[in-house]
Design an enzyme around this catalytic site. Sequence first.
Site, PDB file in Angstrom:
ATOM      1  N   ASP A 365       0.822  -1.209   0.000  1.00  0.00           N
ATOM      2  CA  ASP A 365       0.000   0.000   0.000  1.00  0.00           C
ATOM      3  C   ASP A 365       0.865   1.273   0.000  1.00  0.00           C
ATOM      4  O   ASP A 365       1.933   1.301   0.621  1.00  0.00           O
ATOM      5  CB  ASP A 365      -0.857  -0.048   1.275  1.00  0.00           C
ATOM      6  CG  ASP A 365      -1.996   0.940   1.243  1.00  0.00           C
ATOM      7  OD1 ASP A 365      -2.082   1.711   0.285  1.00  0.00           O
ATOM      8  OD2 ASP A 365      -2.792   0.914   2.194  1.00  0.00           O
ATOM      9  N   ARG A 441     -11.911   1.867   8.361  1.00  0.00           N
ATOM     10  CA  ARG A 441     -10.545   2.255   7.995  1.00  0.00           C
ATOM     11  C   ARG A 441     -10.578   3.479   7.063  1.00  0.00           C
ATOM     12  O   ARG A 441      -9.873   3.517   6.051  1.00  0.00           O
ATOM     13  CB  ARG A 441      -9.811   1.092   7.325  1.00  0.00           C
ATOM     14  CG  ARG A 441      -8.319   1.182   7.506  1.00  0.00           C
ATOM     15  CD  ARG A 441      -7.575   0.237   6.580  1.00  0.00           C
ATOM     16  NE  ARG A 441      -6.157   0.268   6.875  1.00  0.00           N
ATOM     17  CZ  ARG A 441      -5.218  -0.142   6.057  1.00  0.00           C
ATOM     18  NH1 ARG A 441      -5.528  -0.639   4.891  1.00  0.00           N
ATOM     19  NH2 ARG A 441      -3.952  -0.071   6.390  1.00  0.00           N
ATOM     20  N   LYS A 474      -1.104  -8.336  -4.932  1.00  0.00           N
ATOM     21  CA  LYS A 474      -1.712  -8.597  -3.628  1.00  0.00           C
ATOM     22  C   LYS A 474      -3.061  -7.890  -3.656  1.00  0.00           C
ATOM     23  O   LYS A 474      -3.120  -6.663  -3.724  1.00  0.00           O
ATOM     24  CB  LYS A 474      -0.826  -8.064  -2.510  1.00  0.00           C
ATOM     25  CG  LYS A 474      -1.392  -8.312  -1.113  1.00  0.00           C
ATOM     26  CD  LYS A 474      -0.398  -7.860  -0.048  1.00  0.00           C
ATOM     27  CE  LYS A 474      -0.991  -7.922   1.345  1.00  0.00           C
ATOM     28  NZ  LYS A 474      -0.087  -7.342   2.347  1.00  0.00           N
ATOM     29  N   ASP A 476      -6.204  -6.788  -1.963  1.00  0.00           N
ATOM     30  CA  ASP A 476      -6.657  -6.584  -0.582  1.00  0.00           C
ATOM     31  C   ASP A 476      -8.132  -6.190  -0.524  1.00  0.00           C
ATOM     32  O   ASP A 476      -8.733  -5.783  -1.525  1.00  0.00           O
ATOM     33  CB  ASP A 476      -5.790  -5.488   0.052  1.00  0.00           C
ATOM     34  CG  ASP A 476      -5.553  -5.737   1.525  1.00  0.00           C
ATOM     35  OD1 ASP A 476      -6.379  -6.419   2.158  1.00  0.00           O
ATOM     36  OD2 ASP A 476      -4.539  -5.239   2.052  1.00  0.00           O
ATOM     37  N   MET A 477      -8.722  -6.246   0.662  1.00  0.00           N
ATOM     38  CA  MET A 477     -10.132  -5.858   0.894  1.00  0.00           C
ATOM     39  C   MET A 477     -10.263  -5.639   2.393  1.00  0.00           C
ATOM     40  O   MET A 477     -10.256  -6.591   3.143  1.00  0.00           O
ATOM     41  CB  MET A 477     -11.012  -7.021   0.434  1.00  0.00           C
ATOM     42  CG  MET A 477     -12.453  -6.725   0.153  1.00  0.00           C
ATOM     43  SD  MET A 477     -13.476  -6.419   1.590  1.00  0.00           S
ATOM     44  CE  MET A 477     -15.077  -6.363   0.861  1.00  0.00           C
ATOM     45  N   ASP A 546      -2.985 -10.959   9.134  1.00  0.00           N
ATOM     46  CA  ASP A 546      -2.069  -9.834   9.357  1.00  0.00           C
ATOM     47  C   ASP A 546      -1.160 -10.128  10.539  1.00  0.00           C
ATOM     48  O   ASP A 546      -0.157  -9.440  10.742  1.00  0.00           O
ATOM     49  CB  ASP A 546      -2.869  -8.554   9.660  1.00  0.00           C
ATOM     50  CG  ASP A 546      -3.236  -7.818   8.381  1.00  0.00           C
ATOM     51  OD1 ASP A 546      -2.769  -8.227   7.306  1.00  0.00           O
ATOM     52  OD2 ASP A 546      -3.998  -6.834   8.468  1.00  0.00           O
TER      53      ASP A 546
HETATM   54  C1  GLA Z   1      -4.176  -4.736   5.032  1.00  0.00           C
HETATM   55  C2  GLA Z   1      -3.338  -5.956   4.720  1.00  0.00           C
HETATM   56  C3  GLA Z   1      -1.896  -5.677   5.064  1.00  0.00           C
HETATM   57  C4  GLA Z   1      -1.419  -4.469   4.294  1.00  0.00           C
HETATM   58  C5  GLA Z   1      -2.317  -3.285   4.572  1.00  0.00           C
HETATM   59  C6  GLA Z   1      -1.989  -2.105   3.687  1.00  0.00           C
HETATM   60  O1  GLA Z   1      -4.269  -4.514   6.387  1.00  0.00           O
HETATM   61  O2  GLA Z   1      -3.810  -7.062   5.391  1.00  0.00           O
HETATM   62  O3  GLA Z   1      -1.089  -6.790   4.779  1.00  0.00           O
HETATM   63  O4  GLA Z   1      -1.393  -4.756   2.921  1.00  0.00           O
HETATM   64  O5  GLA Z   1      -3.690  -3.608   4.357  1.00  0.00           O
HETATM   65  O6  GLA Z   1      -2.796  -1.026   3.941  1.00  0.00           O
END
Ligand code: GLA
Length: 731
Positions: A365, A441, A474, A476-477, A546
């Site tokens: 990110d 978030r 990657k 993400d969500m 995470d």
């Molecule tokens: C989520 C993912 C993390 C990372 C962050 C970035 O929390 O699970 O691994 O990529 O977003 O904002």
Amino acid sequence: MITYDKNNKIFNLTNNKMSYIFCILKNGKLGNLYYGDAIGENLKIDQMIHFEKTSLTVNYFKNDDKFSMQNIKQEFPEYGRGDYREPAIMLTRENGSHLTDLFYKNHTIYKGKKGLEGLPSTRGEESCETLVIELYDQIIDLTVKLYYTIYKNINAITRHVELINGEKESVKINRLLSASIDFFDSDYQWLQFSGDWSRERHLIEKKLSEGITSIGSIKGTSSAEHNPFIILKRETTDEFKGEAYGFSFIYSGNFLAQGEVDSRKTLRMMMGINPFQFNWKLEKKESFVSPEVVLTYSNNGLNNLSHQLHDLYNKDLVQKKWMTQKRPVLINNWEATYFNFDENRILNIAKEAQQVGIDLFVLDDGWFGARNDDTKGLGDWIVNKEKLPNGIQGLSKKINDLGMKFGLWFEPEMVNEASNLFKEHPDYIISDPQRNSSVGRNQLVLDFSRKEVVDEIYRMMAHTLKNSTVEYIKWDMNRFISEPFGKDLGLEHKGEFFHRYILGLYSLLEKINENFPQIMIESCASGGNRFDPGLLYYAPQAWTSDNTDAISRLFIQYGTSYGYPISSIGSHVSEVPNHQVGRLTPLKTRTDVALFGTFGYELDIGKLSNEEKSQLKEDIKLFKENQEVIQKGRFYRLISPFETNNETAWICVSNNKEEALVGFYRIRNAASNPLKKIILTGLNPQYNYSVNGNEYSGIMLMKFGILLTDFYGENKVTGDYYSKLFVIKKI
Ligand code: GLA
């Protein structure tokens, strides 16, 4: 594998290890007869169903007081005809009636298996056979097709349902479960895999009793709270012996898994799209396809049950090319830099990574728009030139020049209010225009039930992907859906919103896979918030959690392995103190845990000592030497952290049984520990093996086991968070 006994009206699905048997009842509906160890043919309905007169039941026929839908084990239960357990299907007709009367019409059997349009599903050519049963309701003019596929070498049956409306009237589907089975008795333990953010898929076990036991999601993702996977097992079943049934749902949205025990102690198990907030209008001549449920069976314990799913998902769900190719060892910069990076910092991490043997650099990110923290920029998939003056194109080329592949983070389904996308298209978000929108978030969810929204995101992603050498995404969500409304859907179609969102998501994944076949996707949702077989179809690996703490990971990875192959379990070594729980664990323990997964790193190698860097080199070499065993071998759980709360052990064995890798982990040390050994499994008892250089016979390893000698005796103070790896090779 699939036969129909015309005289006795019995369908028999068998691969000679298990049988799944049902029949056409005298009222033309389907009755379930048996699901378990193979029992051959020559079966008779009245030997398998006891038709009896009971009080408090209503009877389907006026002249037969022994035929009540409540007392009969059914195959696809309907609502309102005297069965008071929850049904697999319920509709609303134009006249408001919820009744259906679906009767057997005909069936077809064919080799192989067809895909489900717009939905992920398992494949199969020579390895399976399919049965399609057609049921018909003449009054509505509605056809219901029940699909069953049985696999030859895997104890798995997939099921889904298709509704095809005729020309008479529209109907609303209020409830459509993909599979429903009535079991003879309910003497089962129910195993579910539940948790929360950073505590995903922890094993929870309970005994079934009268009433409904269920788990599900109404959040718009399968979720970290409950995984769409359930096991039923007998009380005496353990990892190595006994009967167990698995129910796994190839779907990433709202789901329901439910077991209902009635007064006669039979059990109705069902799984499918969660009926809560689901209401699909089927116009005349339209059809609807439910997602697929996978049923697995084992009479050899839970390891064996997991192997059925590992095999099916590795061979017939994940795209073939990702199972044959070796997965790259990756480094991800998230925990190393968070949002705070520029091209130099990234290149420095990448250079260090290349020197220890890492194959792929993943930029997480923060590379796009005004994304310097999590309040801005989501939705603007255009590189931030202040951070990366040479763009993704320039950076990816520089990483490639180091001899590494390049990967990139996206969160395609989301937008920040502070973004150009939101400024230009405020209507793109999921919302009820008369109410304020809740944020998670700091972000809002894009309405993927709308094609133009999905198309716009694809356009932006494709632009970046076309102009760079990205070989990994990657995906993400990071929040659940709120204010679900479906602004664009007509009044009659509002209840379709959640499922249409998932169909939109799948269409984007499909398009990326199709147009960028060189890119491997790893799914993520704040870690393992959407770790499900639906996404595995598009993305062969998933960021499991995470939580990168080695001790937390023992539980998470052990729990995940019940339903998913370890080739899908994203596992990285991170720095200490750990960023999620603050724990200090040795590098060795962190490595030994991460090795049993897709292996990678999530730290700044530049911060490590020279000694640690040399260690990384060794560890990566060891992983690569054993990668075939880990990615494609057999994984067995040996000692459960959920039982011991202190120790864990597992083993990966190559398919030819010539190589294996064992991990043992102990959380807390104590003085005067009990003597300890690990009994191994899956090896060839007739082979001789070298175990970390010492010779053992296979039979010895599998009957006596290996002593853990570090544990006792003088000068053997190992401390907490201890791990030991055994590398086993046939001599
Ligand atoms: C989520 C993912 C993390 C990372 C962050 C970035 O929390 O699970 O691994 O990529 O977003 O904002």
